[in-house]
Design an enzyme around this catalytic site. Structure first.
Site, mmCIF file in Angstrom:
data_model
loop_
_atom_site.group_PDB
_atom_site.id
_atom_site.type_symbol
_atom_site.label_atom_id
_atom_site.label_comp_id
_atom_site.label_asym_id
_atom_site.label_seq_id
_atom_site.Cartn_x
_atom_site.Cartn_y
_atom_site.Cartn_z
ATOM 1 N N TYR A 33 0.836 -1.192 0.000
ATOM 2 C CA TYR A 33 0.000 0.000 0.000
ATOM 3 C C TYR A 33 0.866 1.234 0.000
ATOM 4 O O TYR A 33 2.088 1.163 0.195
ATOM 5 C CB TYR A 33 -0.967 0.002 1.191
ATOM 6 N N LYS A 149 6.481 -1.667 1.976
ATOM 7 C CA LYS A 149 5.248 -1.190 2.636
ATOM 8 C C LYS A 149 4.123 -2.186 2.364
ATOM 9 O O LYS A 149 3.231 -1.953 1.536
ATOM 10 C CB LYS A 149 4.902 0.219 2.125
ATOM 11 N N GLU A 182 11.398 2.276 14.802
ATOM 12 C CA GLU A 182 10.488 3.298 14.267
ATOM 13 C C GLU A 182 9.144 3.121 14.967
ATOM 14 O O GLU A 182 8.983 2.244 15.823
ATOM 15 C CB GLU A 182 10.334 3.153 12.753
ATOM 16 N N LEU A 207 10.889 1.291 7.536
ATOM 17 C CA LEU A 207 10.344 1.871 6.312
ATOM 18 C C LEU A 207 11.100 3.163 6.001
ATOM 19 O O LEU A 207 11.363 3.963 6.903
ATOM 20 C CB LEU A 207 8.857 2.180 6.499
HETATM 21 N N1 PLP Z 1 7.098 3.739 9.399
HETATM 22 C C1 PLP Z 1 5.979 2.994 9.303
HETATM 23 C C2 PLP Z 1 5.970 1.626 9.899
HETATM 24 C C3 PLP Z 1 4.857 3.495 8.631
HETATM 25 O O1 PLP Z 1 3.743 2.743 8.524
HETATM 26 C C4 PLP Z 1 4.897 4.804 8.101
HETATM 27 C C5 PLP Z 1 3.742 5.390 7.419
HETATM 28 O O2 PLP Z 1 2.715 4.814 7.253
HETATM 29 C C6 PLP Z 1 6.074 5.543 8.242
HETATM 30 C C7 PLP Z 1 7.162 4.975 8.881
HETATM 31 C C8 PLP Z 1 6.184 6.928 7.680
HETATM 32 O O3 PLP Z 1 6.294 6.852 6.279
HETATM 33 P P1 PLP Z 1 5.805 8.052 5.353
HETATM 34 O O4 PLP Z 1 6.498 9.273 5.849
HETATM 35 O O5 PLP Z 1 6.294 7.656 4.012
HETATM 36 O O6 PLP Z 1 4.332 8.127 5.468
#
Ligand code: PLP
Length: 287
Positions: A33, A149, A182, A207
């Site tokens: 996603y 993701k 994270e 991520l």
């Molecule tokens: N880490 C995780 C596990 C996430 O699910 C997300 C966002 O959904 C992020 C970090 C932040 O990513 P982004 O800044 O690309 O939304």
């Protein structure tokens, strides 16, 4: 107002939208996603999210369901039909529908695509940012490919629920070395006791946040030293301030961890400045 979802080639009423029971996303979490923030009706960090989408698909060998340009048109149409000025656009692609089998189907089905868009109450989001959120820590129990993701979010869901039950807004995972990886749906940052901005480097199993990358690009406008290095919950407790980044949170101050205040227990100046800069940039971008 009726909501609309895009499902495999057409917009349908949100309440009528459905996928097949043998969709591999439903049965095996075999899908990925992507989420874009929408500010003032504009898609934020468009390219970064498209790049990661492409990467997630290719890592799992899922065929892209649409070419980039038409897909972008559909995302914008989802924003328009759902009258979103501030909120999120969600895109999910699964390997498609096939009789249940762990191995990939042969022949490969067409990938299945779903797009939804939802509004977020901006006043409530701003109020939340003005107050800051707290976080809890949890053992890292996710798989070794958190850089993709995927829709397999059960550990993230359990962590978020634990946070909610403890009155916190986010959960930070802690790995076997005692370092924060994270958040359940965001990247984690602190301004440490020495005043250095810290966030985990993306060679680790996390991520590669698109918002994280954009925020790094804003540091020229903030007088602070950066060290892309993981930190412990103890360092977070002793930090001057903390915050999270993500398409949902944008930049959100963190004012407490595991029941202890961070700094003076109020949003810090760096987090507030980065949030303001990030939103200003979003408002003046061309997308
Ligand atoms: N880490 C995780 C596990 C996430 O699910 C997300 C966002 O959904 C992020 C970090 C932040 O990513 P982004 O800044 O690309 O939304």
């Amino acid at each position: 107002m009726s909501r609309w979802a895009y499902v495999n080639g057409r917009f349908v009423r949100h309440g009528d939208a459905a996928v097949h029971i043998e969709d591999r996303g439903y049965q095996l979490s075999d899908g990925i996603y992507e989420v874009w923030a929408v500010v003032d009706g504009r898609l934020i960090d468009v390219e970064g999210h498209f790049e990661r989408l492409q990467r997630s698909l290719s890592e799992l060998r899922i065929t892209p369901p649409m070419a980039r340009r038409p897909l972008e048109l559909v995302l914008r149409e989802a924003i328009r039909r759902n009258r979103v000025t501030y909120g999120l656009v969600y895109l999910q692609v699964t390997r498609g529908v096939a009789p249940r089998d762990h191995a990939f189907p042969d022949p490969m089905p067409a990938p299945a695509i779903v797009i939804t868009a939802k509004s977020i109450n901006r006043t409530a989001a701003d109020a939340r940012a003005a107050k800051g959120i707290t976080v809890i820590t949890m053992p890292e129990i996710r798989w070794g490919r958190c850089d993709i993701k995927t829709i397999g979010l059960l550990p993230n869901s359990l962590a978020k629920q634990a946070a909610r039950e403890q009155g916190a807004g986010e959960a930070w995972f802690v790995d076997d070395d005692g370092l924060i990886t994270e958040g359940a749906s965001s990247n984690a940052w602190i301004v440490d006791a020495e005043g250095v901005l810290r966030t985990r480097d993306t060679t680790a199993n996390i991520l590669r946040g698109v918002t994280r990358k954009s925020v790094l690009g804003l540091l020229g406008e903030v007088n602070i030293r950066l060290d892309e290095r993981a930190f412990t919950p103890e360092e977070a407790k002793n930090a001057r301030e903390a915050f999270i980044t993500g398409a949902g949170a944008l930049v959100m101050p963190v004012v407490g961890i595991d029941g202890s205040p961070i700094g003076d227990g109020r949003p810090g100046p760096v987090a507030q400045r980065l949030r303001a800069l990030y939103i200003r940039n979003a408002q003046t971008s061309n997308s």
